[in-house]
Design a protein around this motif. Structure first.
Motif, PDB file in Angstrom:
ATOM      1  N   PRO A  64       0.648  -1.432   0.153  1.00 46.01           N
ATOM      2  CA  PRO A  64       0.034   0.037  -0.112  1.00 46.01           C
ATOM      3  C   PRO A  64       0.919   1.314   0.048  1.00 46.01           C
ATOM      4  CG  PRO A  64      -1.153  -1.559   1.518  1.00 46.01           C
ATOM      5  CD  PRO A  64       0.360  -2.087   1.190  1.00 46.01           C
ATOM      6  N   ASN A  65       1.773   1.182   0.699  1.00 50.64           N
ATOM      7  CA  ASN A  65       2.604   2.388   0.811  1.00 50.64           C
ATOM      8  C   ASN A  65       3.436   2.826  -0.663  1.00 50.64           C
ATOM      9  OD1 ASN A  65       4.829   0.614   0.854  1.00 50.64           O
ATOM     10  ND2 ASN A  65       5.588   1.035   2.835  1.00 50.64           N
ATOM     11  N   GLU A  66       3.356   1.849  -1.507  1.00 52.60           N
ATOM     12  CA  GLU A  66       4.082   1.990  -2.597  1.00 52.60           C
ATOM     13  C   GLU A  66       2.989   2.570  -3.894  1.00 52.60           C
ATOM     14  OE1 GLU A  66       7.282  -1.285  -3.546  1.00 52.60           O
ATOM     15  OE2 GLU A  66       5.200  -2.335  -3.191  1.00 52.60           O
ATOM     16  N   THR A  67       1.830   3.005  -3.326  1.00 55.97           N
ATOM     17  CA  THR A  67       0.707   3.407  -4.245  1.00 55.97           C
ATOM     18  C   THR A  67       0.630   4.951  -3.820  1.00 55.97           C
ATOM     19  OG1 THR A  67      -1.018   3.015  -2.633  1.00 55.97           O
ATOM     20  CG2 THR A  67      -0.495   1.221  -4.227  1.00 55.97           C
ATOM     21  N   SER A  68       0.045   5.761  -4.900  1.00 53.34           N
ATOM     22  CA  SER A  68      -0.032   7.182  -4.824  1.00 53.34           C
ATOM     23  C   SER A  68      -1.827   7.363  -4.979  1.00 53.34           C
ATOM     24  CB  SER A  68       0.680   7.943  -5.974  1.00 53.34           C
ATOM     25  OG  SER A  68       0.347   7.595  -7.287  1.00 53.34           O
ATOM     26  N   ILE A  69      -2.198   8.326  -4.123  1.00 57.11           N
ATOM     27  CA  ILE A  69      -3.569   8.866  -4.498  1.00 57.11           C
ATOM     28  C   ILE A  69      -3.689   9.430  -5.486  1.00 57.11           C
ATOM     29  CG2 ILE A  69      -5.599   9.582  -3.058  1.00 57.11           C
ATOM     30  CD1 ILE A  69      -3.793   9.346  -0.408  1.00 57.11           C
ATOM     31  N   VAL A  70      -4.763   9.039  -6.130  1.00 58.06           N
ATOM     32  CA  VAL A  70      -5.109   9.819  -7.429  1.00 58.06           C
ATOM     33  C   VAL A  70      -6.982  10.182  -6.998  1.00 58.06           C
ATOM     34  CG1 VAL A  70      -5.555   9.905 -10.103  1.00 58.06           C
ATOM     35  CG2 VAL A  70      -3.621   8.949  -9.019  1.00 58.06           C
ATOM     36  N   THR A  71      -7.379  11.271  -7.346  1.00 59.91           N
ATOM     37  CA  THR A  71      -8.723  11.653  -7.228  1.00 59.91           C
ATOM     38  C   THR A  71      -9.062  12.066  -8.887  1.00 59.91           C
ATOM     39  OG1 THR A  71      -8.481  12.415  -5.057  1.00 59.91           O
ATOM     40  CG2 THR A  71     -10.465  13.107  -6.672  1.00 59.91           C
ATOM     41  N   ALA A  72     -10.228  11.462  -9.238  1.00 62.25           N
ATOM     42  CA  ALA A  72     -10.888  11.715 -10.654  1.00 62.25           C
ATOM     43  C   ALA A  72     -12.107  11.610 -10.532  1.00 62.25           C
ATOM     44  CB  ALA A  72     -10.334  10.803 -11.834  1.00 62.25           C
ATOM     45  N   TYR A  78      -6.030   4.337  -5.291  1.00 57.72           N
ATOM     46  CA  TYR A  78      -4.749   3.926  -5.069  1.00 57.72           C
ATOM     47  C   TYR A  78      -4.028   3.515  -6.323  1.00 57.72           C
ATOM     48  CZ  TYR A  78      -6.908   5.487  -0.441  1.00 57.72           C
ATOM     49  OH  TYR A  78      -7.486   5.982   0.572  1.00 57.72           O
ATOM     50  N   VAL A  79      -2.932   3.944  -6.797  1.00 55.56           N
ATOM     51  CA  VAL A  79      -2.286   3.764  -8.062  1.00 55.56           C
ATOM     52  C   VAL A  79      -0.898   3.379  -7.832  1.00 55.56           C
ATOM     53  CG1 VAL A  79      -1.963   4.500 -10.229  1.00 55.56           C
ATOM     54  CG2 VAL A  79      -4.227   5.200  -9.095  1.00 55.56           C
ATOM     55  N   TYR A  80      -0.540   2.256  -8.436  1.00 53.20           N
ATOM     56  CA  TYR A  80       0.865   1.826  -8.592  1.00 53.20           C
ATOM     57  C   TYR A  80       1.178   2.037 -10.014  1.00 53.20           C
ATOM     58  CZ  TYR A  80       5.026  -0.650  -8.986  1.00 53.20           C
ATOM     59  OH  TYR A  80       6.586  -0.783  -9.028  1.00 53.20           O
ATOM     60  N   LEU A  95      -1.182   1.354 -15.278  1.00 54.50           N
ATOM     61  CA  LEU A  95      -1.544   1.832 -13.879  1.00 54.50           C
ATOM     62  C   LEU A  95      -2.301   0.656 -13.416  1.00 54.50           C
ATOM     63  CD1 LEU A  95      -3.131   5.571 -14.499  1.00 54.50           C
ATOM     64  CD2 LEU A  95      -0.509   4.660 -14.062  1.00 54.50           C
ATOM     65  N   ILE A  96      -1.819   0.381 -12.057  1.00 58.32           N
ATOM     66  CA  ILE A  96      -2.747  -0.769 -11.511  1.00 58.32           C
ATOM     67  C   ILE A  96      -3.367  -0.028 -10.169  1.00 58.32           C
ATOM     68  CG2 ILE A  96      -2.343  -2.781  -9.953  1.00 58.32           C
ATOM     69  CD1 ILE A  96       0.171  -3.334 -11.426  1.00 58.32           C
ATOM     70  N   SER A  97      -4.664  -0.286 -10.352  1.00 59.47           N
ATOM     71  CA  SER A  97      -5.395   0.588  -9.244  1.00 59.47           C
ATOM     72  C   SER A  97      -6.360  -0.051  -8.481  1.00 59.47           C
ATOM     73  CB  SER A  97      -5.951   1.938 -10.180  1.00 59.47           C
ATOM     74  OG  SER A  97      -7.075   1.231 -10.823  1.00 59.47           O
ATOM     75  N   TRP A  98      -6.838   0.466  -7.295  1.00 61.37           N
ATOM     76  CA  TRP A  98      -7.678   0.017  -6.289  1.00 61.37           C
ATOM     77  C   TRP A  98      -8.551   1.218  -5.837  1.00 61.37           C
ATOM     78  CZ3 TRP A  98      -2.579  -1.212  -6.433  1.00 61.37           C
ATOM     79  CH2 TRP A  98      -2.318  -2.671  -6.576  1.00 61.37           C
ATOM     80  N   SER A  99      -9.673   0.890  -5.253  1.00 65.15           N
ATOM     81  CA  SER A  99     -10.385   2.023  -4.600  1.00 65.15           C
ATOM     82  C   SER A  99     -10.261   1.848  -3.196  1.00 65.15           C
ATOM     83  CB  SER A  99     -11.991   1.933  -4.890  1.00 65.15           C
ATOM     84  OG  SER A  99     -12.252   0.730  -4.722  1.00 65.15           O
ATOM     85  N   LYS A 100      -9.908   0.909  -2.717  1.00 68.81           N
ATOM     86  CA  LYS A 100      -9.429   0.712  -1.044  1.00 68.81           C
ATOM     87  C   LYS A 100      -7.970   0.887  -1.051  1.00 68.81           C
ATOM     88  CE  LYS A 100     -13.643  -2.394  -0.281  1.00 68.81           C
ATOM     89  NZ  LYS A 100     -13.982  -3.725   0.484  1.00 68.81           N
ATOM     90  N   GLN A 101      -7.929   1.439   0.371  1.00 67.84           N
ATOM     91  CA  GLN A 101      -6.444   1.624   0.707  1.00 67.84           C
ATOM     92  C   GLN A 101      -5.557   0.642   0.936  1.00 67.84           C
ATOM     93  OE1 GLN A 101      -6.119   4.663   3.992  1.00 67.84           O
ATOM     94  NE2 GLN A 101      -4.057   5.066   3.738  1.00 67.84           N
ATOM     95  N   ASP A 102      -6.323  -0.421   1.304  1.00 61.63           N
ATOM     96  CA  ASP A 102      -5.457  -1.720   1.764  1.00 61.63           C
ATOM     97  C   ASP A 102      -5.558  -2.665   0.569  1.00 61.63           C
ATOM     98  OD1 ASP A 102      -8.177  -2.695   1.465  1.00 61.63           O
ATOM     99  OD2 ASP A 102      -8.114  -3.556   3.444  1.00 61.63           O
ATOM    100  N   LEU A 103      -5.727  -2.175  -0.530  1.00 61.49           N
ATOM    101  CA  LEU A 103      -5.711  -2.877  -2.040  1.00 61.49           C
ATOM    102  C   LEU A 103      -6.664  -4.231  -1.639  1.00 61.49           C
ATOM    103  CD1 LEU A 103      -2.047  -2.197  -2.457  1.00 61.49           C
ATOM    104  CD2 LEU A 103      -3.737  -0.751  -2.537  1.00 61.49           C
ATOM    105  N   SER A 104      -7.694  -4.362  -1.112  1.00 61.78           N
ATOM    106  CA  SER A 104      -8.408  -5.642  -0.993  1.00 61.78           C
ATOM    107  C   SER A 104      -9.352  -5.734  -1.962  1.00 61.78           C
ATOM    108  CB  SER A 104      -8.864  -5.621   0.361  1.00 61.78           C
ATOM    109  OG  SER A 104      -9.859  -4.436   0.896  1.00 61.78           O
ATOM    110  N   ASP A 105      -9.776  -4.613  -2.842  1.00 64.12           N
ATOM    111  CA  ASP A 105     -10.849  -4.983  -3.684  1.00 64.12           C
ATOM    112  C   ASP A 105     -10.347  -5.240  -5.094  1.00 64.12           C
ATOM    113  OD1 ASP A 105      -9.809  -2.401  -3.860  1.00 64.12           O
ATOM    114  OD2 ASP A 105     -11.351  -1.561  -4.805  1.00 64.12           O
ATOM    115  N   ASN A 106     -11.233  -5.346  -5.927  1.00 70.24           N
ATOM    116  CA  ASN A 106     -10.959  -5.842  -7.335  1.00 70.24           C
ATOM    117  C   ASN A 106     -10.084  -4.773  -8.150  1.00 70.24           C
ATOM    118  OD1 ASN A 106     -12.630  -7.935  -7.285  1.00 70.24           O
ATOM    119  ND2 ASN A 106     -14.349  -6.685  -7.871  1.00 70.24           N
TER     120      ASN A 106
END
Length: 226
Positions: A64-72, A78-80, A95-106
């Motif tokens: 999770p700490n390797e991702t950056s927060i992107v708002t669109a 949360y994007v790598y 771009l590998i992205s999640w909508s949950k901070q813990d990267l637990s979603d699709n």
């Protein structure tokens, strides 16, 4: 379709789904002045640190700490960002992205052939596909085009011809009948035709029963399989 497109601006983008993000189409787009932004399948191969690996397996090594927060569009992701070689493309952004901070979603995998774009711009551009997806869902659920999976240019042109013919027919009917039937939108017109079709089936079944026609004959007349 790419060949037939006449650019109206200096920079153009093809927004495509995972069906079409093949190297052949991406390269053809670039040759014709179009960058591509689209989803890729989870099995697409990348080379982080020179190691060959599918993105689905690589994401398991992302913290999770390797991702950056992107708002669109008021959505937070949360994007790598991976920017290097793919198995079939010399250089692109994934771009590998999640909508949950813990990267637990699709997980969503997006590719851009324009490596100069930042993460927010890539996602913002791709979000413009949402109206297209809504339109496809409408065609499938309301128009009955849920069995179409086509790739050739001829098939795509036929598909859109049928879609627009149906739109045109329904809209002409709606306008001409609006005062009598009070049909304000296409959403009102489609159920009207469905109900009328069901009434016709009931009338046929009733007429057959009234004339002593057997069930098997009724089913045959309706083009159904018993």
């Amino acid at each position: 379709m790419i060949n037939e497109f006449t650019p109206a601006t200096k920079t153009n983008y093809l927004l495509i789904d995972s069906w079409y993000t093949s190297a052949k189409i991406l390269f053809h787009g670039l040759v014709n002045g179009c960058y591509c932004i689209g989803r890729i399948k989870s099995i697409r191969v990348i080379y982080p640190a020179g190691i060959k690996i599918g993105v689905d397996k690589f994401l398991k090594h992302i913290m999770p700490n390797e991702t950056s927060i992107v708002t669109a569009s008021n959505n937070k992701y949360y994007v790598y960002r991976y920017e290097r070689k793919l198995i079939d493309i010399e250089n692109a952004v994934v771009l590998i992205s999640w909508s949950k901070q813990d990267l637990s979603d699709n997980t969503c995998f997006l590719l851009s052939t324009n490596i100069s774009l930042d993460n927010q711009t890539i996602i913002s551009y791709y979000e413009k596909r949402w109206n297209i997806e809504v339109s496809y869902r409408y065609h499938k659920s309301s128009f009955g085009f849920d069995k179409f999976q086509v790739e050739s240019s001829k098939s795509i042109n036929r598909y859109w011809s049928m879609v627009f013919l149906k739109y045109t027919f329904l809209e002409i009917f709606r306008v001409k009948s609006s005062k009598v039937l009070k049909l304000k939108t296409l959403g009102d017109t489609i159920p009207y035709f469905r109900n009328r079709y069901l009434v016709q089936i009931v009338r046929l079944a009733y007429a057959c029963a009234d004339n002593g026609i057997g069930l098997d004959s009724v089913i045959f007349k309706l083009g159904l399989v018993a």
